[in-house]
Design a protein around this motif. Structure first.
Motif, short mmCIF file in Angstrom:
data_model
loop_
_atom_site.label_atom_id
_atom_site.label_comp_id
_atom_site.label_asym_id
_atom_site.label_seq_id
_atom_site.Cartn_x
_atom_site.Cartn_y
_atom_site.Cartn_z
N SER A 29 -31.42 1.25 -34.40
CA SER A 29 -31.70 -0.19 -34.29
C SER A 29 -32.75 -0.40 -33.21
O SER A 29 -32.61 0.10 -32.10
CB SER A 29 -30.43 -0.96 -33.94
N ASP A 64 -34.55 -5.64 -35.37
CA ASP A 64 -33.96 -6.92 -35.01
C ASP A 64 -35.00 -7.81 -34.33
O ASP A 64 -35.44 -7.53 -33.22
CB ASP A 64 -32.77 -6.68 -34.07
N THR A 66 -34.43 -11.21 -33.99
CA THR A 66 -33.78 -12.49 -33.73
C THR A 66 -34.11 -13.08 -32.37
O THR A 66 -33.97 -14.28 -32.18
CB THR A 66 -32.24 -12.37 -33.88
N ARG A 94 -34.23 -2.37 -42.80
CA ARG A 94 -33.75 -3.75 -42.84
C ARG A 94 -34.31 -4.48 -41.64
O ARG A 94 -34.31 -3.96 -40.53
CB ARG A 94 -32.24 -3.81 -42.82
N LEU A 96 -33.94 -7.99 -39.41
CA LEU A 96 -33.12 -9.15 -39.09
C LEU A 96 -34.01 -10.19 -38.42
O LEU A 96 -34.72 -9.86 -37.46
CB LEU A 96 -31.98 -8.77 -38.15
N CYS A 98 -34.72 -14.77 -37.73
CA CYS A 98 -34.26 -16.15 -37.83
C CYS A 98 -35.38 -17.09 -37.38
O CYS A 98 -36.37 -16.64 -36.80
CB CYS A 98 -32.99 -16.38 -36.99
N THR A 117 -33.00 -9.91 -43.69
CA THR A 117 -31.72 -10.58 -43.61
C THR A 117 -31.82 -11.74 -42.62
O THR A 117 -32.19 -11.53 -41.47
CB THR A 117 -30.61 -9.61 -43.16
N THR A 119 -30.45 -14.23 -40.06
CA THR A 119 -29.34 -14.20 -39.12
C THR A 119 -29.40 -15.43 -38.23
O THR A 119 -30.33 -16.21 -38.30
CB THR A 119 -29.40 -12.94 -38.23
#
Length: 137
Positions: A29, A64, A66, A94, A96, A98, A117, A119
């Motif tokens: 990650s 990530d 976010t 993947r 993530l 927002c 995705t 989030t």
């Protein structure tokens, strides 16, 4: 009108992107926070490509975004390169995201190739006890 570039350490620190890399089993990650643009994407790109192409037993790479406050259009190319590198090495990718970053990824149609995705934003640290933004007169 002249362009103004960050010159002082405080201005440069404001533009910096913070990156954390975590390995859990066969998943890597990579979380970023701050602004990702052409001036700050170098270390972010290096960490992503290392996770996508190293010789480890990694099966999943999670990016990530976010806590990212700005993602430049040009920086989305890194995600396309990561997707292709993961596919060549038998890994899944993947992303993530927002808020405005998620909207940017959808506007560029990146979600047609990369698994994105939606989030919720990460919870910020609470203020220390006794501090408030309210003014009581």
């Amino acid at each position: 009108m002249a362009l103004k570039f960050a010159r002082t350490p405080a201005e440069l620190a404001h533009r910096a992107v913070k990156i954390t890399v975590e390995r859990t089993g066969r998943t890597v990650s990579i979380a970023a926070s701050g602004r990702i643009d052409l001036a700050t994407e170098g270390p972010w790109y290096d960490q992503i490509m290392a996770a996508c192409t190293d010789d480890s037993d990694t099966k999943r790479v999670v990016i990530d975004l976010t806590s990212v406050t700005f993602l430049s259009w040009a920086s989305t190319a890194t995600l396309v390169r990561a997707h292709r590198a993961c596919a060549r090495h038998g890994r899944s990718l993947r992303v993530l995201a927002c808020g405005p970053v998620l909207a940017c990824l959808h506007m560029t149609h990146l979600d047609e190739d990369v698994t994105i995705t939606a989030t919720t934003p990460k919870v910020k640290e609470p203020l220390p006890h006794g501090t408030s933004s309210w003014l009581i007169a």
